[in-house]
Design a protein around this motif. Structure first.
Motif, PDB file in Angstrom:
ATOM      1  N   LEU A 287       0.818  -1.218   0.000  1.00  0.00           N
ATOM      2  CA  LEU A 287       0.000   0.000   0.000  1.00  0.00           C
ATOM      3  C   LEU A 287       0.851   1.267   0.000  1.00  0.00           C
ATOM      4  O   LEU A 287       0.428   2.294  -0.513  1.00  0.00           O
ATOM      5  CB  LEU A 287      -0.940   0.012   1.206  1.00  0.00           C
ATOM      6  CG  LEU A 287      -1.946  -1.146   1.286  1.00  0.00           C
ATOM      7  CD1 LEU A 287      -2.899  -0.945   2.460  1.00  0.00           C
ATOM      8  CD2 LEU A 287      -2.735  -1.283  -0.007  1.00  0.00           C
ATOM      9  N   GLY A 288       2.041   1.178   0.580  1.00  0.00           N
ATOM     10  CA  GLY A 288       2.915   2.342   0.600  1.00  0.00           C
ATOM     11  C   GLY A 288       3.956   2.322  -0.500  1.00  0.00           C
ATOM     12  O   GLY A 288       4.650   3.311  -0.713  1.00  0.00           O
ATOM     13  N   GLU A 289       4.078   1.179  -1.179  1.00  0.00           N
ATOM     14  CA  GLU A 289       5.109   0.997  -2.205  1.00  0.00           C
ATOM     15  C   GLU A 289       6.473   1.420  -1.645  1.00  0.00           C
ATOM     16  O   GLU A 289       7.238   2.131  -2.277  1.00  0.00           O
ATOM     17  CB  GLU A 289       4.739   1.781  -3.467  1.00  0.00           C
ATOM     18  CG  GLU A 289       3.433   1.295  -4.076  1.00  0.00           C
ATOM     19  CD  GLU A 289       3.009   2.084  -5.300  1.00  0.00           C
ATOM     20  OE1 GLU A 289       2.986   3.329  -5.236  1.00  0.00           O
ATOM     21  OE2 GLU A 289       2.707   1.460  -6.329  1.00  0.00           O
ATOM     22  N   GLU A 290       6.733   0.929  -0.423  1.00  0.00           N
ATOM     23  CA  GLU A 290       7.917   1.302   0.338  1.00  0.00           C
ATOM     24  C   GLU A 290       8.939   0.167   0.299  1.00  0.00           C
ATOM     25  O   GLU A 290       8.715  -0.907   0.873  1.00  0.00           O
ATOM     26  CB  GLU A 290       7.509   1.611   1.781  1.00  0.00           C
ATOM     27  CG  GLU A 290       8.646   1.794   2.769  1.00  0.00           C
ATOM     28  CD  GLU A 290       9.575   2.918   2.360  1.00  0.00           C
ATOM     29  OE1 GLU A 290      10.626   2.606   1.749  1.00  0.00           O
ATOM     30  OE2 GLU A 290       9.256   4.084   2.665  1.00  0.00           O
ATOM     31  N   PRO A 291      10.084   0.360  -0.382  1.00  0.00           N
ATOM     32  CA  PRO A 291      11.093  -0.706  -0.468  1.00  0.00           C
ATOM     33  C   PRO A 291      11.734  -1.060   0.877  1.00  0.00           C
ATOM     34  O   PRO A 291      12.287  -2.142   1.035  1.00  0.00           O
ATOM     35  CB  PRO A 291      12.121  -0.141  -1.450  1.00  0.00           C
ATOM     36  CG  PRO A 291      11.919   1.344  -1.429  1.00  0.00           C
ATOM     37  CD  PRO A 291      10.459   1.548  -1.171  1.00  0.00           C
ATOM     38  N   MET A 292      11.664  -0.151   1.833  1.00  0.00           N
ATOM     39  CA  MET A 292      12.246  -0.398   3.144  1.00  0.00           C
ATOM     40  C   MET A 292      11.264  -1.097   4.091  1.00  0.00           C
ATOM     41  O   MET A 292      11.483  -1.149   5.310  1.00  0.00           O
ATOM     42  CB  MET A 292      12.688   0.926   3.782  1.00  0.00           C
ATOM     43  CG  MET A 292      13.835   1.632   3.081  1.00  0.00           C
ATOM     44  SD  MET A 292      15.413   0.752   3.256  1.00  0.00           S
ATOM     45  CE  MET A 292      15.525  -0.008   1.641  1.00  0.00           C
ATOM     46  N   ALA A 293      10.176  -1.644   3.539  1.00  0.00           N
ATOM     47  CA  ALA A 293       9.117  -2.230   4.361  1.00  0.00           C
ATOM     48  C   ALA A 293       9.609  -3.269   5.377  1.00  0.00           C
ATOM     49  O   ALA A 293       9.207  -3.223   6.549  1.00  0.00           O
ATOM     50  CB  ALA A 293       8.037  -2.824   3.464  1.00  0.00           C
ATOM     51  N   PRO A 294      10.472  -4.209   5.009  1.00  0.00           N
ATOM     52  CA  PRO A 294      10.914  -5.195   6.013  1.00  0.00           C
ATOM     53  C   PRO A 294      11.634  -4.542   7.194  1.00  0.00           C
ATOM     54  O   PRO A 294      11.401  -4.905   8.354  1.00  0.00           O
ATOM     55  CB  PRO A 294      11.847  -6.108   5.213  1.00  0.00           C
ATOM     56  CG  PRO A 294      11.390  -5.972   3.804  1.00  0.00           C
ATOM     57  CD  PRO A 294      10.975  -4.535   3.668  1.00  0.00           C
TER      58      PRO A 294
ATOM     59  N   HIS B 299       9.866  13.008   3.794  1.00  0.00           N
ATOM     60  CA  HIS B 299      10.144  12.379   5.085  1.00  0.00           C
ATOM     61  C   HIS B 299      10.058  10.863   4.926  1.00  0.00           C
ATOM     62  O   HIS B 299       9.147  10.353   4.257  1.00  0.00           O
ATOM     63  CB  HIS B 299       9.137  12.865   6.131  1.00  0.00           C
ATOM     64  CG  HIS B 299       9.501  12.494   7.528  1.00  0.00           C
ATOM     65  ND1 HIS B 299       9.395  11.207   8.013  1.00  0.00           N
ATOM     66  CD2 HIS B 299       9.972  13.247   8.556  1.00  0.00           C
ATOM     67  CE1 HIS B 299       9.781  11.171   9.280  1.00  0.00           C
ATOM     68  NE2 HIS B 299      10.142  12.397   9.633  1.00  0.00           N
ATOM     69  N   PRO B 300      10.982  10.109   5.521  1.00  0.00           N
ATOM     70  CA  PRO B 300      10.978   8.648   5.383  1.00  0.00           C
ATOM     71  C   PRO B 300       9.663   7.986   5.804  1.00  0.00           C
ATOM     72  O   PRO B 300       9.368   6.877   5.350  1.00  0.00           O
ATOM     73  CB  PRO B 300      12.130   8.210   6.290  1.00  0.00           C
ATOM     74  CG  PRO B 300      13.065   9.377   6.295  1.00  0.00           C
ATOM     75  CD  PRO B 300      12.175  10.595   6.256  1.00  0.00           C
ATOM     76  N   ALA B 301       8.880   8.643   6.646  1.00  0.00           N
ATOM     77  CA  ALA B 301       7.639   8.025   7.129  1.00  0.00           C
ATOM     78  C   ALA B 301       6.457   8.253   6.203  1.00  0.00           C
ATOM     79  O   ALA B 301       5.376   7.706   6.435  1.00  0.00           O
ATOM     80  CB  ALA B 301       7.300   8.561   8.526  1.00  0.00           C
ATOM     81  N   THR B 302       6.628   9.034   5.143  1.00  0.00           N
ATOM     82  CA  THR B 302       5.507   9.409   4.284  1.00  0.00           C
ATOM     83  C   THR B 302       4.766   8.191   3.734  1.00  0.00           C
ATOM     84  O   THR B 302       3.540   8.091   3.829  1.00  0.00           O
ATOM     85  CB  THR B 302       6.008  10.284   3.113  1.00  0.00           C
ATOM     86  OG1 THR B 302       6.625  11.462   3.639  1.00  0.00           O
ATOM     87  CG2 THR B 302       4.851  10.678   2.210  1.00  0.00           C
ATOM     88  N   LYS B 303       5.491   7.249   3.142  1.00  0.00           N
ATOM     89  CA  LYS B 303       4.854   6.093   2.515  1.00  0.00           C
ATOM     90  C   LYS B 303       4.249   5.143   3.549  1.00  0.00           C
ATOM     91  O   LYS B 303       3.211   4.526   3.310  1.00  0.00           O
ATOM     92  CB  LYS B 303       5.864   5.355   1.635  1.00  0.00           C
ATOM     93  CG  LYS B 303       6.293   6.149   0.415  1.00  0.00           C
ATOM     94  CD  LYS B 303       7.282   5.367  -0.429  1.00  0.00           C
ATOM     95  CE  LYS B 303       7.660   6.143  -1.684  1.00  0.00           C
ATOM     96  NZ  LYS B 303       8.616   5.378  -2.532  1.00  0.00           N
ATOM     97  N   THR B 304       4.897   5.039   4.697  1.00  0.00           N
ATOM     98  CA  THR B 304       4.360   4.175   5.755  1.00  0.00           C
ATOM     99  C   THR B 304       3.044   4.728   6.287  1.00  0.00           C
ATOM    100  O   THR B 304       2.083   3.969   6.507  1.00  0.00           O
ATOM    101  CB  THR B 304       5.376   4.033   6.904  1.00  0.00           C
ATOM    102  OG1 THR B 304       6.555   3.398   6.412  1.00  0.00           O
ATOM    103  CG2 THR B 304       4.803   3.221   8.056  1.00  0.00           C
TER     104      THR B 304
END
Length: 319
Positions: free
Chosen positions: A162-169, A209-214
């Motif tokens: 949902l966030g298309e965030e590669p840092m998800a793990p 900001h790094p938290a945007t996608k999360t």
């Protein structure tokens, strides 16, 4: 929220000119605005019809409905406002005893009313409770419940898809580790955890900001936004009269993909698998696609309203 506080909010409806060009509202029509927000699109529809039309305006946000009611007061005899998710439109159309719709509109973006209120928990600009619910009356648990209770696998999937965030793990692991020490209840607390989960080099290079996608991912999961859109799409076509227009503005690639695939199916006389030797689906074309590619906001609009930058508009007409 008091009326005087609400009056401080101004609404810039996204891609207003394009919406009107495709919707083509006319006097006597019955229209659905499934994401009423502060009423900007609906107001323009009413103006175009000189108030001689009827609009069902839906929104999960009670405060947005209150402000929209004030903004649309001049046309109060022409509007029916309902606090509910747009995929429940069918029951409200039936209550109004409307036989069909002459047009339907969805604008799936967030409103400044939600983003600016720290107590709503959508933004990490100011500290607030980790809520993120667009409408508390829907009975959804707040985002804090998801953050506190979801498994590592679920959090990773939500943030990645949902966030298309590669840092998800890394982010999901950091959340799990942090919540083992104390409950995560505030927006700034979560934003800090996500930020620290980013490698230092990526933090320095990040444009946002790094938290945007999360935060985007958790908001979508909390409000079941994709499920709501899917529910709407499954129901809307039969309610459109022949010639009626459907206009949907999305801000997320998954939403846009869902709309694109839906329109393609509805614009086809056959939806059998490509390798099927003969058609066995009995599907019949219900919609004509009006936008071969999604429309995007003009540079002029983007400069005036930066939130329109990621907007994509697709439209279709009932055959």
């Amino acid at each position: 929220m008091q009326a005087q506080e609400l009056s401080d909010y101004t609404h810039q409806p996204v891609m207003l000119e394009e919406v009107m060009d495709f919707l083509i509202p006319a006097p006597g029509g019955r229209y659905l605005d499934g994401t009423l927000g502060l009423g900007g699109h609906t107001l323009e529809i009413l103006r175009a019809c000189k108030g001689q039309c009827s609009i069902l305006g839906m929104d999960m946000d009670r405060e947005a409905l209150q402000l929209a009611s004030e903004n649309l007061e001049k046309y109060q005899d022409s509007i029916h406002l309902v606090q509910d998710a747009f995929h429940h439109f069918e029951e409200h159309v039936q209550e109004l005893q409307w036989p069909c719709l002459d047009g339907a509109l969805l604008d799936l973006g967030m409103s400044f009313l939600q983003l600016d209120k720290k107590e709503r928990g959508f933004s990490f600009i100011q500290d607030g409770p980790l809520d993120m619910r667009m409408g508390r009356a829907q009975g959804f648990p707040p985002a804090s419940s998801l953050v506190q209770n979801a498994s590592f696998s679920s959090l990773k999937t939500i943030i990645y898809e949902l966030g298309e965030e590669p840092m998800a793990p890394r982010i999901a692991r950091a959340i799990i580790q942090a919540r083992e020490k104390k409950t995560i209840n505030s927006t700034l607390e979560l934003a800090s955890i996500v930020e620290q989960a980013y490698p230092a080099q990526r933090r320095r290079a990040a444009r946002n900001h790094p938290a945007t996608k999360t935060f985007q991912a958790l908001r979508m999961a909390t409000n079941k936004e994709l499920e709501s859109l899917q529910g709407f799409l499954e129901k809307i076509a039969p309610w459109l009269r022949p010639g009626a227009r459907l206009v949907i503005i999305s801000f997320h690639s998954l939403e846009d993909r869902m709309v694109k695939q839906y329109l393609r199916r509805q614009a086809s006389d056959c939806i059998c698998p490509p390798r099927s030797p003969v058609c066995s689906c009995s599907h019949r074309k219900t919609l004509e696609i009006l936008t071969k590619k999604p429309l995007t906001a003009s540079e002029k609009e983007i400069s005036r309203n930066p939130r329109s930058r990621s907007a994509k508009l697709r439209a279709a007409q009932k055959v």
